[in-house]
Design a protein around this motif. Structure first.
Motif, PDB file in Angstrom:
ATOM      1  N   ARG A   7       0.809  -1.331   0.114  1.00 30.50           N
ATOM      2  CA  ARG A   7       0.187   0.119   0.431  1.00 30.50           C
ATOM      3  C   ARG A   7       0.778   1.561   0.190  1.00 30.50           C
ATOM      4  NH1 ARG A   7      -2.981  -0.552   4.335  1.00 30.50           N
ATOM      5  NH2 ARG A   7      -1.585   1.076   5.911  1.00 30.50           N
ATOM      6  N   LEU A   8       2.012   1.171   0.695  1.00 29.18           N
ATOM      7  CA  LEU A   8       2.711   2.352   0.574  1.00 29.18           C
ATOM      8  C   LEU A   8       3.409   2.589  -0.178  1.00 29.18           C
ATOM      9  CD1 LEU A   8       4.218   1.638   4.024  1.00 29.18           C
ATOM     10  CD2 LEU A   8       3.017   3.547   3.898  1.00 29.18           C
ATOM     11  N   LEU A   9       3.910   1.084  -1.252  1.00 32.30           N
ATOM     12  CA  LEU A   9       4.177   1.399  -2.802  1.00 32.30           C
ATOM     13  C   LEU A   9       2.640   2.350  -3.402  1.00 32.30           C
ATOM     14  CD1 LEU A   9       6.574  -1.304  -3.268  1.00 32.30           C
ATOM     15  CD2 LEU A   9       7.215   0.554  -2.589  1.00 32.30           C
ATOM     16  N   ARG A  10       2.147   1.691  -3.557  1.00 34.68           N
ATOM     17  CA  ARG A  10       0.597   2.289  -3.952  1.00 34.68           C
ATOM     18  C   ARG A  10       0.231   3.819  -4.367  1.00 34.68           C
ATOM     19  NH1 ARG A  10      -1.778   2.825  -9.160  1.00 34.68           N
ATOM     20  NH2 ARG A  10      -3.957   2.965  -8.453  1.00 34.68           N
ATOM     21  N   LEU A  11       0.905   4.440  -2.802  1.00 33.95           N
ATOM     22  CA  LEU A  11       0.650   5.568  -1.773  1.00 33.95           C
ATOM     23  C   LEU A  11       1.696   6.747  -2.614  1.00 33.95           C
ATOM     24  CD1 LEU A  11      -0.604   7.628  -0.610  1.00 33.95           C
ATOM     25  CD2 LEU A  11       0.651   6.855   1.159  1.00 33.95           C
ATOM     26  N   LEU A  12       3.044   6.643  -3.060  1.00 34.00           N
ATOM     27  CA  LEU A  12       4.316   6.766  -3.778  1.00 34.00           C
ATOM     28  C   LEU A  12       3.729   6.686  -4.912  1.00 34.00           C
ATOM     29  CD1 LEU A  12       6.828   8.423  -2.717  1.00 34.00           C
ATOM     30  CD2 LEU A  12       7.719   6.317  -3.110  1.00 34.00           C
ATOM     31  N   SER A  13       3.406   5.904  -5.625  1.00 37.11           N
ATOM     32  CA  SER A  13       2.621   5.813  -6.817  1.00 37.11           C
ATOM     33  C   SER A  13       1.750   6.836  -8.095  1.00 37.11           C
ATOM     34  CB  SER A  13       2.372   4.628  -7.590  1.00 37.11           C
ATOM     35  OG  SER A  13       2.347   4.301  -8.815  1.00 37.11           O
ATOM     36  N   LEU A  14       0.686   6.647  -6.002  1.00 32.79           N
ATOM     37  CA  LEU A  14      -0.140   7.778  -6.625  1.00 32.79           C
ATOM     38  C   LEU A  14       0.235   9.538  -6.994  1.00 32.79           C
ATOM     39  CD1 LEU A  14      -2.927   5.823  -4.779  1.00 32.79           C
ATOM     40  CD2 LEU A  14      -3.104   6.884  -7.562  1.00 32.79           C
ATOM     41  N   LEU A  15       0.921   9.596  -5.937  1.00 29.13           N
ATOM     42  CA  LEU A  15       2.085  10.935  -5.162  1.00 29.13           C
ATOM     43  C   LEU A  15       2.416  10.744  -6.483  1.00 29.13           C
ATOM     44  CD1 LEU A  15       2.141  10.552  -1.888  1.00 29.13           C
ATOM     45  CD2 LEU A  15       0.462  12.117  -2.844  1.00 29.13           C
ATOM     46  N   GLN A  16       3.058  10.680  -7.080  1.00 28.08           N
ATOM     47  CA  GLN A  16       3.763  11.142  -8.146  1.00 28.08           C
ATOM     48  C   GLN A  16       2.881  11.151  -9.712  1.00 28.08           C
ATOM     49  OE1 GLN A  16       6.643   7.706  -9.115  1.00 28.08           O
ATOM     50  NE2 GLN A  16       7.477   8.792  -7.117  1.00 28.08           N
ATOM     51  N   THR A  17       1.655  11.094  -9.966  1.00 28.46           N
ATOM     52  CA  THR A  17       0.675  11.218 -11.179  1.00 28.46           C
ATOM     53  C   THR A  17       0.235  12.535 -10.538  1.00 28.46           C
ATOM     54  OG1 THR A  17      -0.564   9.614  -9.623  1.00 28.46           O
ATOM     55  CG2 THR A  17       1.005   8.560 -11.436  1.00 28.46           C
ATOM     56  N   ARG A  18       0.038  12.793 -10.237  1.00 24.68           N
ATOM     57  CA  ARG A  18      -1.071  14.113  -9.968  1.00 24.68           C
ATOM     58  C   ARG A  18       0.095  15.218  -8.698  1.00 24.68           C
ATOM     59  NH1 ARG A  18      -7.003  12.838  -8.314  1.00 24.68           N
ATOM     60  NH2 ARG A  18      -6.697  14.817  -7.528  1.00 24.68           N
ATOM     61  N   GLY A  56      -5.736  21.209   6.331  1.00 22.92           N
ATOM     62  CA  GLY A  56      -7.491  21.984   5.796  1.00 22.92           C
ATOM     63  C   GLY A  56      -8.309  20.614   5.256  1.00 22.92           C
ATOM     64  N   PRO A  57      -9.319  21.289   5.857  1.00 27.88           N
ATOM     65  CA  PRO A  57     -10.452  20.106   5.838  1.00 27.88           C
ATOM     66  C   PRO A  57     -10.403  18.761   4.872  1.00 27.88           C
ATOM     67  CG  PRO A  57     -11.599  22.237   4.720  1.00 27.88           C
ATOM     68  CD  PRO A  57     -10.235  22.731   5.234  1.00 27.88           C
ATOM     69  N   THR A  58     -10.217  18.835   3.500  1.00 32.85           N
ATOM     70  CA  THR A  58      -9.614  17.734   2.975  1.00 32.85           C
ATOM     71  C   THR A  58      -8.717  17.137   2.806  1.00 32.85           C
ATOM     72  OG1 THR A  58      -9.603  19.153   1.398  1.00 32.85           O
ATOM     73  CG2 THR A  58     -11.230  18.773   1.174  1.00 32.85           C
ATOM     74  N   GLY A  59      -6.986  17.842   3.809  1.00 31.27           N
ATOM     75  CA  GLY A  59      -6.154  17.408   4.231  1.00 31.27           C
ATOM     76  C   GLY A  59      -5.547  16.775   2.374  1.00 31.27           C
ATOM     77  N   GLY A  60      -4.773  17.903   1.604  1.00 33.01           N
ATOM     78  CA  GLY A  60      -4.500  17.755   0.653  1.00 33.01           C
ATOM     79  C   GLY A  60      -2.760  17.135   0.687  1.00 33.01           C
ATOM     80  N   TYR A  61      -2.752  15.950   0.263  1.00 31.22           N
ATOM     81  CA  TYR A  61      -0.978  16.033   0.287  1.00 31.22           C
ATOM     82  C   TYR A  61      -0.955  16.142  -1.278  1.00 31.22           C
ATOM     83  CZ  TYR A  61      -3.731  13.477   4.140  1.00 31.22           C
ATOM     84  OH  TYR A  61      -3.580  12.823   5.462  1.00 31.22           O
ATOM     85  N   ARG A  62       0.832  16.015  -1.225  1.00 29.63           N
ATOM     86  CA  ARG A  62       1.463  16.281  -2.206  1.00 29.63           C
ATOM     87  C   ARG A  62       3.323  15.889  -1.832  1.00 29.63           C
ATOM     88  NH1 ARG A  62       0.920  21.849  -0.235  1.00 29.63           N
ATOM     89  NH2 ARG A  62      -0.935  21.952  -1.683  1.00 29.63           N
ATOM     90  N   LEU A  63       3.463  15.123  -3.049  1.00 29.66           N
ATOM     91  CA  LEU A  63       5.016  15.239  -2.891  1.00 29.66           C
ATOM     92  C   LEU A  63       5.634  16.438  -4.035  1.00 29.66           C
ATOM     93  CD1 LEU A  63       6.837  12.855  -2.059  1.00 29.66           C
ATOM     94  CD2 LEU A  63       6.975  12.171  -5.235  1.00 29.66           C
ATOM     95  N   GLY A  64       6.790  16.833  -2.369  1.00 31.02           N
ATOM     96  CA  GLY A  64       7.398  17.958  -2.526  1.00 31.02           C
ATOM     97  C   GLY A  64       8.585  17.768  -3.038  1.00 31.02           C
ATOM     98  N   ALA A  65       9.782  18.288  -3.238  1.00 27.53           N
ATOM     99  CA  ALA A  65      10.795  18.539  -4.134  1.00 27.53           C
ATOM    100  C   ALA A  65      11.770  17.718  -2.892  1.00 27.53           C
ATOM    101  CB  ALA A  65      11.809  19.857  -4.361  1.00 27.53           C
ATOM    102  N   GLY A  66      12.527  16.567  -2.761  1.00 27.14           N
ATOM    103  CA  GLY A  66      13.471  16.787  -1.432  1.00 27.14           C
ATOM    104  C   GLY A  66      14.853  16.522  -2.178  1.00 27.14           C
ATOM    105  N   ALA A  67      16.048  16.288  -0.913  1.00 29.75           N
ATOM    106  CA  ALA A  67      17.502  16.330  -1.920  1.00 29.75           C
ATOM    107  C   ALA A  67      17.606  15.118  -2.009  1.00 29.75           C
ATOM    108  CB  ALA A  67      18.291  15.742   0.101  1.00 29.75           C
ATOM    109  N   ALA A  68      17.225  14.038  -2.782  1.00 35.21           N
ATOM    110  CA  ALA A  68      17.356  13.030  -3.376  1.00 35.21           C
ATOM    111  C   ALA A  68      16.247  12.444  -4.251  1.00 35.21           C
ATOM    112  CB  ALA A  68      17.581  11.908  -2.809  1.00 35.21           C
ATOM    113  N   LEU A  69      16.375  11.964  -5.193  1.00 34.62           N
ATOM    114  CA  LEU A  69      15.618  11.821  -6.156  1.00 34.62           C
ATOM    115  C   LEU A  69      14.363  10.183  -5.621  1.00 34.62           C
ATOM    116  CD1 LEU A  69      14.012  12.093  -9.186  1.00 34.62           C
ATOM    117  CD2 LEU A  69      16.136  10.516 -10.308  1.00 34.62           C
ATOM    118  N   PRO A  70      13.519  10.619  -5.122  1.00 36.06           N
ATOM    119  CA  PRO A  70      12.779   9.399  -4.861  1.00 36.06           C
ATOM    120  C   PRO A  70      12.868   8.181  -6.240  1.00 36.06           C
ATOM    121  CG  PRO A  70      10.910  10.920  -5.085  1.00 36.06           C
ATOM    122  CD  PRO A  70      12.563  11.433  -5.677  1.00 36.06           C
ATOM    123  N   PRO A  71      12.554   7.038  -5.921  1.00 42.87           N
ATOM    124  CA  PRO A  71      11.874   6.545  -6.785  1.00 42.87           C
ATOM    125  C   PRO A  71      10.992   6.285  -7.774  1.00 42.87           C
ATOM    126  CG  PRO A  71      12.705   5.128  -4.474  1.00 42.87           C
ATOM    127  CD  PRO A  71      12.785   6.702  -4.270  1.00 42.87           C
TER     128      PRO A  71
END
Length: 335
Positions: A7-18, A56-71
């Motif tokens: 599920r964590l991998l699936r979550l990471l994949s979803l965060l990379q698509t939008r 906020g009320p909907t709890g938005g999530y986004r994948l930001g830019a980090g110090a290293a490139l994530p998988p």
């Protein structure tokens, strides 16, 4: 329901698509509760993935830019598309970007090592062969491409040094709007503040003045409306007239066929509606224009100028002499 690690991998994949997901959207996709989504996001952040949270009320999530490139998680179709694209870039020398061919090779090697056999076979089933051009075109420094692209994205005024076709160097202050790849070259469509007009600048002649981190430091600007509304069409209309010799001919073929056969970006095509096409061509000389037109292997009629007619006649006579030279019994034409 997916196991936690999957599920964590699936979550990471979803965060990379939008750019952003709401908590309920992620919960629906993963078939879990919003509370479980929050816990999984905390686990990703604990593994140093830069997941940004909107409280906020909907709890938005986004994948930001980090110090290293994530998988980077790709599905089968995406992996095959990336591999084939890297093959093409590696074989073509980087499509006008300096060093990109070698970089593409390194990335392709890494990708092929982790591809499962079924995908490796699919990539192998799409053979890509490229032929290097006889005349090497000027290439763009990747740092300049990234810097100008970032300025377009961030809508920041950009200062740059520009070398014109005749070698004249000028300092420009522009509002960068779009990068356009046209005819194996990169162009910047920008509004020149010093000239109060739109300009199409070849990127290989452009040296952006940016901060040490590669970002433009000028103020933000409000985007202007591009003339005609289509950046690519506007650039095409401008680069078609930059050579000193200009000519016009009527080709006895449809516009799609002419577009497929003509090998230059210095051209305008007009569908005349009767199965023929008007070709307005610019080149360095009448002789090169004649060669480009003849190389299409299509019948044509010269409209202007007379120098094109003379160049075509000279080319034809030269070809006839070459053809007759293999048959001693035929006297070569003179002229």
């Amino acid at each position: 329901m997916l196991e936690t690690s999957a599920r964590l991998l699936r979550l990471l994949s979803l965060l990379q698509t939008r750019p952003e997901w709401s908590g309920p959207e992620l919960a629906e996709r993963l078939d879990v509760s919003v509370r479980t989504v929050r816990r999984d996001v905390d686990k990703l952040r604990g593994l140093d993935y830069p997941v940004e949270v909107d409280l906020g009320p909907t709890g938005g999530y986004r994948l930001g830019a980090g110090a290293a490139l994530p998988p980077l998680l790709l599905d089968d179709e995406e992996a095959v598309a990336v591999a084939v694209t890297l093959q093409t870039a590696a074989g073509s020398g980087g499509v006008g970007v300096a060093g990109l061919g070698e970089t593409a090779v390194r990335a392709l090697v890494k990708l092929e090592r982790i591809l499962p056999d079924r995908l490796r076979r699919r990539v192998a089933a799409v053979p890509v062969s490229t032929v290097a051009p006889i005349r090497a075109l000027p290439s763009v420094d990747p740092k300049d491409l990234v810097a100008v692209g970032a300025a377009c994205r961030d809508r920041r005024v950009l200062e740059l040094d520009y070398t014109a076709f005749d070698g004249t160097e000028t300092r420009r202050r522009v509002e960068p709007h779009h990068l356009v790849s046209w005819g194996r070259r990169w162009y910047l469509l920008a509004y020149d503040l010093g000239r109060d007009d739109w300009r199409t600048l070849r990127l290989d002649r452009t040296r952006p003045r940016v901060s040490p981190d590669g970002l433009a430091t000028g103020p933000r600007f409000v985007p202007r409306d591009v003339p005609g509304g289509d950046p690519a069409a506007y650039v095409a209309s401008k680069v078609a007239d930059v050579r000193p010799f200009r000519c016009r001919a009527r080709v006895l073929a449809g516009i799609d066929e002419v577009r497929r056969r003509i090998w230059t970006d210095q051209v305008r095509l007009t569908d005349l509606g009767d199965g023929t096409t008007r070709v307005q061509l610019s080149s360095d000389a009448a002789s090169s224009a004649a060669f480009l037109l003849v190389a299409m292997e299509l019948d044509l009629e010269v409209e202007e100028p007379p120098e094109l007619t003379a160049a075509l006649r000279s080319l034809g006579e030269r070809c006839l002499r070459a053809a007759n030279s293999s048959n001693p019994g035929v006297a070569p034409a003179r002229g």
